[in-house]
Design an enzyme around this catalytic site. Structure first.
Site: not given
Length: 217
Positions: A82, A94, A111, A115, A164
């Site tokens: 992040r 998410a 998702e 993911e 991902e």
């Protein structure tokens, strides 16, 4: 100790409710790929008739999160970089509400598959949160997914791309996940909120969970 003052809110009043103060004007300050910023001039209901305050509002499409729990009471977490906080964070799956009209459960199913590579037979609403209500209108619905089946990569039907494809997945025992949240080892809002909510819901036999299509308050 004396009781509450007459007219003061009590425990029965603890329920968020809609409220909208008068907006005398608004300007667009920023338009981005994911979110925008507007500045509202809000008339204060308890002030002078001409008293205005300015509030910057981040307009966000909203998102969903998924707490996937297996039959051994383990929680699925994945790690993702992040950039705004400069950290590798352990998170729950998410995604943004970026498809107009898409049911939230369908987004959550997509998702979880994209993911983490799992499908779930049982879905419930775990908790609804406004993660930064002082500055953003973002809404997040966190689902609980159970009855999990891993889907082989060749059966997913698409190729994972970008981040991902590189997110490691770890199954963490629920009690250990709670300990990590309280110890400050897990910071992601959806993961931390979801883990604590799952722990509380399990202690109550999951009987208070709302159905997957329950309206957002």
């Amino acid at each position: 100790m004396s009781g509450p003052e007459a007219g003061a809110p009590g425990v029965a009043d603890v329920c968020d409710r809609p409220e909208r103060w008068e907006v005398a004007g608004a300007t667009r300050e920023f338009e981005g790929h994911v979110f925008s910023v507007r500045r509202d001039s809000v008339r204060m209901p308890n002030g002078a008739a001409t008293e205005l305050v300015h509030r910057d509002v981040i307009e966000h499409p909203g998102s969903v999160g998924i707490l996937a729990v297996d039959d051994a009471d383990r929680v699925l977490l994945l790690r993702q970089y992040r950039h705004p906080v400069g950290r590798l964070l352990w998170e729950a799956p998410a995604g943004l509400r970026d498809v107009a009209g898409e049911p939230l459960r369908r987004l959550a199913e997509r998702e979880l598959l994209e993911e983490a590579g799992y499908r779930a037979d049982r879905w419930d609403v775990l908790v609804d949160v406004l993660p930064s209500s002082g500055m953003s209108d973002e809404r997040v619905r966190i689902f609980l997914a159970r009855g999990l089946t891993e889907v082989p990569a060749e059966q997913i039907g698409f190729e994972r791309v970008h981040e991902e494809a590189d997110m490691p997945v770890v199954w963490v025992p629920l009690e250990e996940a709670v300990r990590k949240v309280l110890a400050g080892d897990v910071h992601n809002m959806i993961a931390a909120t979801g883990i604590l909510a799952v722990h509380a819901a399990r202690a109550r036999g999951y009987r208070d969970l709302r159905p997957v299509d329950a309206p957002e308050g």
